[in-house]
Write an enzyme that holds these catalytic residues in place. Structure first.
Site, PDB file in Angstrom:
ATOM      1  N   LYS A  87      -4.196  14.799  -4.248  1.00 51.07           N
ATOM      2  CA  LYS A  87      -4.327  14.246  -2.898  1.00 51.07           C
ATOM      3  C   LYS A  87      -3.624  15.203  -1.928  1.00 51.07           C
ATOM      4  O   LYS A  87      -2.438  15.519  -2.107  1.00 51.07           O
ATOM      5  CB  LYS A  87      -3.689  12.856  -2.882  1.00 51.07           C
ATOM      6  CG  LYS A  87      -4.150  11.967  -1.763  1.00 51.07           C
ATOM      7  CD  LYS A  87      -3.623  10.558  -1.990  1.00 51.07           C
ATOM      8  CE  LYS A  87      -3.986   9.614  -0.894  1.00 51.07           C
ATOM      9  NZ  LYS A  87      -3.304   8.315  -1.044  1.00 51.07           N
TER      10      LYS A  87
HETATM   11  O1  G3P Z   1      -4.220   4.615   0.906  1.00 49.59           O
HETATM   12  C1  G3P Z   1      -3.524   4.668   2.115  1.00 49.59           C
HETATM   13  C2  G3P Z   1      -2.690   3.475   2.254  1.00 49.59           C
HETATM   14  O2  G3P Z   1      -1.653   3.496   1.329  1.00 49.59           O
HETATM   15  C3  G3P Z   1      -2.168   3.221   3.596  1.00 49.59           C
HETATM   16  O3  G3P Z   1      -2.185   1.856   3.729  1.00 49.59           O
HETATM   17  O4  G3P Z   1      -1.523  -0.294   4.648  1.00 49.59           O
HETATM   18  O5  G3P Z   1       0.109   1.633   4.576  1.00 49.59           O
HETATM   19  O6  G3P Z   1      -1.793   1.655   6.172  1.00 49.59           O
HETATM   20  P1  G3P Z   1      -1.287   1.178   4.837  1.00 49.59           P
END
Ligand code: G3P
Length: 218
Positions: A87
């Site tokens: 990634k």
């Molecule tokens: O895959 C990306 C994710 O981990 C971000 O999610 O909810 O932290 O915006 P969030």
């Protein structure tokens, strides 16, 4: 549509895998930190443990931000297991690294994508997956799902084979709308996957079936 779980928590990964619908895992440095995983050796061992649970597609994020070190770190991560997808953040050296990894057959997931232009760059560099963050766009009053639709159209226009991995998916409506748009993959927390099970008519219908069966059978 593939389902990935967005966590570094082994119990949650196992639970989603046991449900029989899991196609992969995404992690990021924040999720690894949440599990208290620190130090290169522990990080690698943790990725190996994740790979031992699932069949494929374990995104492991590089910390480096310059080309030389992204390449070095990405190659080390890729060596952990064939299931690893490296990634890489959407920055200039990240795009260069994706091109290099792609030419060497190392799968990549281009992360922190917030615009169609960034998604075009990721695809042209040969990313296996592109990760637009829906919820974080919604958080700043931009339409995250509209971005998924835009990327879908652009990739279809040109036959890019980069898969759209909708990330920062916060609830079941995000997931369902991603499916309607034609996202190739969604990654989300366990509760979003398990919430798909829920419907009050399923619960009341099952209760009635069981009650009627009991009336006759005792
Ligand atoms: O895959 C990306 C994710 O981990 C971000 O999610 O909810 O932290 O915006 P969030």
């Amino acid at each position: 549509m593939k389902f990935f779980i967005d966590t570094a928590n082994l119990k949650e990964i196992q639970e989603a895998y046991d449900l029989g619908v899991l196609d992969g895992v995404t992690t990021n440095p924040s999720l690894m930190a949440k599990e208290g995983i620190k130090g290169d050796a522990n990080v690698r061992a943790h990725y190996k443990s994740i790979c031992n649970i699932v069949d494929n597609n374990v995104s492991a994020e590089v910390i480096a931000t310059d080309l030389e070190n992204i390449i070095k770190e990405g190659k080390e991560l890729a060596k952990i297991d064939d299931k690893i997808v490296v990634k890489v953040p959407m920055i200039k050296d990240g795009v260069k690294a994706i091109k290099k990894f792609s030419s060497e057959g190392i799968r990549t997931n281009c992360t922190l994508v917030f615009s169609a232009g960034q998604a075009i760059l990721a695809a042209k560099a040969g990313a296996s997956y592109v990760s637009p963050f829906i919820g974080r766009l919604d958080d700043i009053s931009q339409d995250g799902l509209e971005l998924i639709a835009q990327i879908r159209q652009i990739y279809d226009n040109y036959g890019f084979d980069t898969e759209i991995l909708s990330a920062s998916v916060r609830h079941t409506m995000h997931l369902i709308q991603c499916a309607e748009i034609g996202s190739d993959v969604v990654t989300c927390p366990l509760n979003v996957i398990t919430s798909l099970l829920n419907h009050p008519l399923t619960d009341s219908g099952l209760a009635k079936f069981l009650a009627d069966h009991k009336k006759v059978n005792g």
